[in-house]
Design a protein around this motif. Structure first.
Motif, PDB file in Angstrom:
ATOM      1  N   ASN A  70       9.754   6.252   0.816  1.00 19.03           N
ATOM      2  CA  ASN A  70      10.723   7.242   0.320  1.00 19.03           C
ATOM      3  C   ASN A  70      10.663   8.527   1.141  1.00 19.03           C
ATOM      4  O   ASN A  70      10.542   9.630   0.611  1.00 19.03           O
ATOM      5  CB  ASN A  70      10.469   7.544  -1.164  1.00 19.03           C
ATOM      6  N   ALA A  71      10.742   8.366   2.480  1.00 20.13           N
ATOM      7  CA  ALA A  71      10.741   9.473   3.445  1.00 20.13           C
ATOM      8  C   ALA A  71       9.378  10.132   3.610  1.00 20.13           C
ATOM      9  O   ALA A  71       9.267  11.157   4.279  1.00 20.13           O
ATOM     10  CB  ALA A  71      11.779  10.535   3.090  1.00 20.13           C
ATOM     11  N   ARG A  72       8.319   9.568   3.027  1.00 27.02           N
ATOM     12  CA  ARG A  72       6.981  10.156   3.179  1.00 27.02           C
ATOM     13  C   ARG A  72       6.168   9.502   4.295  1.00 27.02           C
ATOM     14  O   ARG A  72       5.101  10.013   4.643  1.00 27.02           O
ATOM     15  CB  ARG A  72       6.204  10.058   1.858  1.00 27.02           C
ATOM     16  N   LEU A  73       6.609   8.375   4.835  1.00 30.61           N
ATOM     17  CA  LEU A  73       5.858   7.729   5.906  1.00 30.61           C
ATOM     18  C   LEU A  73       5.887   8.614   7.146  1.00 30.61           C
ATOM     19  O   LEU A  73       6.951   8.990   7.626  1.00 30.61           O
ATOM     20  CB  LEU A  73       6.443   6.358   6.233  1.00 30.61           C
ATOM     21  N   ARG A  74       4.705   8.936   7.651  1.00 36.59           N
ATOM     22  CA  ARG A  74       4.599   9.823   8.805  1.00 36.59           C
ATOM     23  C   ARG A  74       3.792   9.222   9.948  1.00 36.59           C
ATOM     24  O   ARG A  74       3.709   9.813  11.024  1.00 36.59           O
ATOM     25  CB  ARG A  74       3.936  11.151   8.394  1.00 36.59           C
ATOM     26  N   GLY A  75       3.179   8.081   9.731  1.00 36.01           N
ATOM     27  CA  GLY A  75       2.376   7.516  10.805  1.00 36.01           C
ATOM     28  C   GLY A  75       1.892   6.119  10.483  1.00 36.01           C
ATOM     29  O   GLY A  75       2.097   5.601   9.379  1.00 36.01           O
ATOM     30  N   ILE A  76       1.245   5.511  11.481  1.00 39.55           N
ATOM     31  CA  ILE A  76       0.687   4.173  11.393  1.00 39.55           C
ATOM     32  C   ILE A  76      -0.750   4.225  11.912  1.00 39.55           C
ATOM     33  O   ILE A  76      -1.047   4.973  12.853  1.00 39.55           O
ATOM     34  CB  ILE A  76       1.507   3.172  12.239  1.00 39.55           C
ATOM     35  N   ARG A  77      -1.617   3.442  11.292  1.00 43.90           N
ATOM     36  CA  ARG A  77      -2.967   3.273  11.831  1.00 43.90           C
ATOM     37  C   ARG A  77      -3.362   1.808  11.719  1.00 43.90           C
ATOM     38  O   ARG A  77      -3.077   1.150  10.717  1.00 43.90           O
ATOM     39  CB  ARG A  77      -3.989   4.153  11.108  1.00 43.90           C
ATOM     40  N   ASN A  78      -4.011   1.310  12.769  1.00 39.58           N
ATOM     41  CA  ASN A  78      -4.628  -0.008  12.755  1.00 39.58           C
ATOM     42  C   ASN A  78      -6.135   0.146  12.792  1.00 39.58           C
ATOM     43  O   ASN A  78      -6.661   1.204  13.164  1.00 39.58           O
ATOM     44  CB  ASN A  78      -4.180  -0.839  13.961  1.00 39.58           C
TER      45      ASN A  78
ATOM     46  N   GLU B 173       0.826  -1.205   0.000  1.00 39.96           N
ATOM     47  CA  GLU B 173       0.000   0.000   0.000  1.00 39.96           C
ATOM     48  C   GLU B 173       0.861   1.255   0.000  1.00 39.96           C
ATOM     49  O   GLU B 173       0.602   2.210  -0.751  1.00 39.96           O
ATOM     50  CB  GLU B 173      -0.923  -0.005   1.219  1.00 39.96           C
ATOM     51  N   VAL B 174       1.890   1.268   0.828  1.00 38.95           N
ATOM     52  CA  VAL B 174       2.763   2.437   0.896  1.00 38.95           C
ATOM     53  C   VAL B 174       3.552   2.591  -0.398  1.00 38.95           C
ATOM     54  O   VAL B 174       3.771   3.717  -0.872  1.00 38.95           O
ATOM     55  CB  VAL B 174       3.684   2.345   2.128  1.00 38.95           C
ATOM     56  N   GLU B 175       3.986   1.487  -0.994  1.00 38.84           N
ATOM     57  CA  GLU B 175       4.665   1.557  -2.292  1.00 38.84           C
ATOM     58  C   GLU B 175       3.758   2.207  -3.334  1.00 38.84           C
ATOM     59  O   GLU B 175       4.187   3.077  -4.108  1.00 38.84           O
ATOM     60  CB  GLU B 175       5.043   0.147  -2.755  1.00 38.84           C
ATOM     61  N   PHE B 176       2.502   1.789  -3.347  1.00 34.42           N
ATOM     62  CA  PHE B 176       1.527   2.320  -4.304  1.00 34.42           C
ATOM     63  C   PHE B 176       1.289   3.813  -4.080  1.00 34.42           C
ATOM     64  O   PHE B 176       1.340   4.618  -5.025  1.00 34.42           O
ATOM     65  CB  PHE B 176       0.225   1.534  -4.154  1.00 34.42           C
TER      66      PHE B 176
ATOM     67  N   VAL C  64       2.156  17.953  12.924  1.00 32.97           N
ATOM     68  CA  VAL C  64       1.998  16.561  13.351  1.00 32.97           C
ATOM     69  C   VAL C  64       2.621  15.591  12.356  1.00 32.97           C
ATOM     70  O   VAL C  64       3.274  14.610  12.736  1.00 32.97           O
ATOM     71  CB  VAL C  64       0.507  16.243  13.563  1.00 32.97           C
ATOM     72  N   TYR C  65       2.431  15.876  11.063  1.00 30.74           N
ATOM     73  CA  TYR C  65       2.927  14.963  10.029  1.00 30.74           C
ATOM     74  C   TYR C  65       4.238  15.449   9.390  1.00 30.74           C
ATOM     75  O   TYR C  65       4.647  14.945   8.349  1.00 30.74           O
ATOM     76  CB  TYR C  65       1.857  14.748   8.964  1.00 30.74           C
ATOM     77  N   ARG C  66       4.864  16.428  10.029  1.00 30.47           N
ATOM     78  CA  ARG C  66       6.196  16.907   9.630  1.00 30.47           C
ATOM     79  C   ARG C  66       6.251  17.311   8.161  1.00 30.47           C
ATOM     80  O   ARG C  66       7.142  16.916   7.417  1.00 30.47           O
ATOM     81  CB  ARG C  66       7.245  15.835   9.937  1.00 30.47           C
ATOM     82  N   LEU C  67       5.296  18.107   7.764  1.00 28.27           N
ATOM     83  CA  LEU C  67       5.280  18.672   6.412  1.00 28.27           C
ATOM     84  C   LEU C  67       5.863  20.068   6.470  1.00 28.27           C
ATOM     85  O   LEU C  67       5.578  20.831   7.382  1.00 28.27           O
ATOM     86  CB  LEU C  67       3.843  18.737   5.878  1.00 28.27           C
ATOM     87  N   ARG C  68       6.627  20.407   5.477  1.00 33.09           N
ATOM     88  CA  ARG C  68       7.262  21.714   5.428  1.00 33.09           C
ATOM     89  C   ARG C  68       6.936  22.411   4.121  1.00 33.09           C
ATOM     90  O   ARG C  68       6.884  21.787   3.071  1.00 33.09           O
ATOM     91  CB  ARG C  68       8.781  21.589   5.582  1.00 33.09           C
ATOM     92  N   GLU C  69       6.745  23.704   4.186  1.00 31.43           N
ATOM     93  CA  GLU C  69       6.481  24.483   2.990  1.00 31.43           C
ATOM     94  C   GLU C  69       7.754  24.608   2.155  1.00 31.43           C
ATOM     95  O   GLU C  69       8.846  24.816   2.693  1.00 31.43           O
ATOM     96  CB  GLU C  69       5.968  25.869   3.343  1.00 31.43           C
ATOM     97  N   GLY C  70       7.586  24.513   0.831  1.00 27.90           N
ATOM     98  CA  GLY C  70       8.712  24.680  -0.063  1.00 27.90           C
ATOM     99  C   GLY C  70       9.604  23.463  -0.100  1.00 27.90           C
ATOM    100  O   GLY C  70       9.659  22.664   0.829  1.00 27.90           O
ATOM    101  N   GLY C  71      10.299  23.270  -1.168  1.00 33.11           N
ATOM    102  CA  GLY C  71      11.236  22.174  -1.248  1.00 33.11           C
ATOM    103  C   GLY C  71      10.557  20.824  -1.137  1.00 33.11           C
ATOM    104  O   GLY C  71       9.446  20.621  -1.615  1.00 33.11           O
ATOM    105  N   GLN C  72      11.198  19.902  -0.458  1.00 34.93           N
ATOM    106  CA  GLN C  72      10.709  18.558  -0.303  1.00 34.93           C
ATOM    107  C   GLN C  72       9.631  18.507   0.767  1.00 34.93           C
ATOM    108  O   GLN C  72       9.881  18.784   1.942  1.00 34.93           O
ATOM    109  CB  GLN C  72      11.852  17.604   0.065  1.00 34.93           C
ATOM    110  N   TRP C  73       8.401  18.163   0.385  1.00 35.97           N
ATOM    111  CA  TRP C  73       7.350  17.994   1.375  1.00 35.97           C
ATOM    112  C   TRP C  73       7.647  16.751   2.211  1.00 35.97           C
ATOM    113  O   TRP C  73       7.307  16.646   3.343  1.00 35.97           O
ATOM    114  CB  TRP C  73       6.000  17.846   0.694  1.00 35.97           C
TER     115      TRP C  73
ATOM    116  N   ALA D 105      10.421  -1.444   6.748  1.00 39.24           N
ATOM    117  CA  ALA D 105      10.102  -1.703   5.342  1.00 39.24           C
ATOM    118  C   ALA D 105       9.132  -0.660   4.805  1.00 39.24           C
ATOM    119  O   ALA D 105       9.239  -0.217   3.647  1.00 39.24           O
ATOM    120  CB  ALA D 105       9.524  -3.106   5.189  1.00 39.24           C
ATOM    121  N   LEU D 106       8.198  -0.229   5.633  1.00 34.54           N
ATOM    122  CA  LEU D 106       7.259   0.818   5.235  1.00 34.54           C
ATOM    123  C   LEU D 106       7.991   2.137   5.003  1.00 34.54           C
ATOM    124  O   LEU D 106       7.698   2.868   4.050  1.00 34.54           O
ATOM    125  CB  LEU D 106       6.180   1.004   6.302  1.00 34.54           C
ATOM    126  N   GLN D 107       8.941   2.445   5.873  1.00 38.89           N
ATOM    127  CA  GLN D 107       9.712   3.674   5.701  1.00 38.89           C
ATOM    128  C   GLN D 107      10.481   3.660   4.382  1.00 38.89           C
ATOM    129  O   GLN D 107      10.518   4.654   3.662  1.00 38.89           O
ATOM    130  CB  GLN D 107      10.676   3.857   6.870  1.00 38.89           C
TER     131      GLN D 107
END
Length: 351
Positions: free
Chosen positions: A138-146, A89-92, A342-351, A132-134
């Protein structure tokens, strides 16, 4: 697809584009930056919500600058160890995020943050799955949910595959939840108001883990709670006040388009406009902001789950109406700032 439940098992309303088209309204405050803090992507027998459908919604006129994808058992791997199948799912989703990041489809950065699934009942043995999820994200994983929203009454169901009861209280689950702090990952929790005591206990047991309570804490209005909205409101508010005292818990404002909440906008001849939604949701949204404060609250669409009841433009217009009297800083937190933090998003550059 093997990873998807049968259509008849789904508790989600069908999305009806012709019906949604019956209500149109202008976008309010089109310049206000928004991070959609919670949506899904899937291809199921009950409907398709993939890159094109998502981009159509976030490109409908509101200033959506980024979105947060939340797990929904989409595109799991067909083969391999069971615990590792959710990595698919994360790959997709990372592929969709890369497609959006190309800039060819507009300025919004779809799926800039990804909340994936790792079975936290594995306890500390969930570590290889998380790693493996991380890598897949590609550095976009920010959380887990069950999947944790559970009720004994079969009329209360919002997950195609309901979980067993008591996961939030299980020592193995808590061990897995504590593990997330090591990886700087948040834990999204979807629970009904009848489970909020379990959420509180989890927050106390895992003080170093950032918890994100989804969908306003799940006030129920269906099944045995139909016609008892005032009673539920009292119980829900008291429980939410206790959770708000926990500094490691943030809150998502939305998810109020699911039948378990007792909402029936989908039965109208035309979809509700934003003024109707704002009037219906005012007691819940105002209570949430009052208890948690804008810096710990973030708005979400919960699409396509909620899309069976209203359109994307009307939804965000309703949130804008509900916060019209607040300061620019407060609204900045609610519409984008809290999600970015919370999800460590930053404006500009690499989200």
């Amino acid at each position: 697809m093997a990873d998807q439940p049968a259509a008849s098992a789904s508790p989600h309303l069908h999305v009806r584009p012709d019906w949604l088209a019956l209500t149109r309204e202008d976008v309010l405050e089109p310049g206000l930056p928004i991070v959609d803090a919670h949506h899904h992507v899937w291809d199921r027998a009950t409907g398709r919500y993939l890159f094109d459908e998502l981009m159509d919604d976030i490109g409908a006129g509101h200033n959506i600058v980024a979105t947060v994808f939340v797990q929904c058992r989409s595109m799991y791997r067909e083969q391999g160890p069971e615990a590792m199948k959710p990595v698919g799912e994360v790959e997709f989703i990372n592929g969709l995020a890369a497609q959006s990041a190309s800039g060819q489809y507009g300025p919004a950065r779809a799926c800039a943050a990804i909340v994936g699934f790792a079975d936290l009942m594995l306890g500390e043995d969930a570590a290889p799955v998380i790693e493996a999820l991380q890598q897949a994200g590609n550095a976009r994983l920010r959380g887990i949910r069950n999947t944790t929203a559970w009720h004994a009454d079969p009329a209360i169901r919002s997950n195609p595959l309901p979980p067993p009861p008591g996961l939030l209280l299980d020592a193995r689950f808590r061990a897995g939840a504590r593990l997330l702090a090591k990886y700087d990952l948040a834990l999204d929790i979807w629970a009904y108001h009848t489970q909020l005591d379990e959420v509180l206990a989890l927050a106390r047991a895992c003080p170093d883990t950032r918890l994100v309570l989804d969908h306003c804490g799940g006030p129920l209005g269906a099944g045995p709670y139909a016609g008892r909205r005032d009673e539920v409101m009292r119980q829900w508010r008291a429980a939410m006040r206790d959770i708000a005292a926990m500094p490691n818990v943030s809150l998502k404002l939305g998810g109020l388009g699911m039948p378990v909440g007792g909402w029936d906008f989908h039965l109208q001849q035309a979809p509700p406009a934003s003024a109707q939604l704002a009037a219906a949701w005012q007691p819940y949204i105002e209570t949430c902001i009052e208890l948690f404060g804008p810096a710990r609250c973030m708005f979400e669409s919960n699409f396509p789950v909620d899309k069976g009841m209203f359109g994307y433009v009307s939804l965000w217009n309703a949130f804008k109406r509900l916060t019209a009297g607040m300061s620019p800083d407060e609204r900045g937190s609610l519409f984008s700032g809290t999600a970015r933090e919370v999800y460590r998003l930053r404006e500009g550059g690499q989200w």
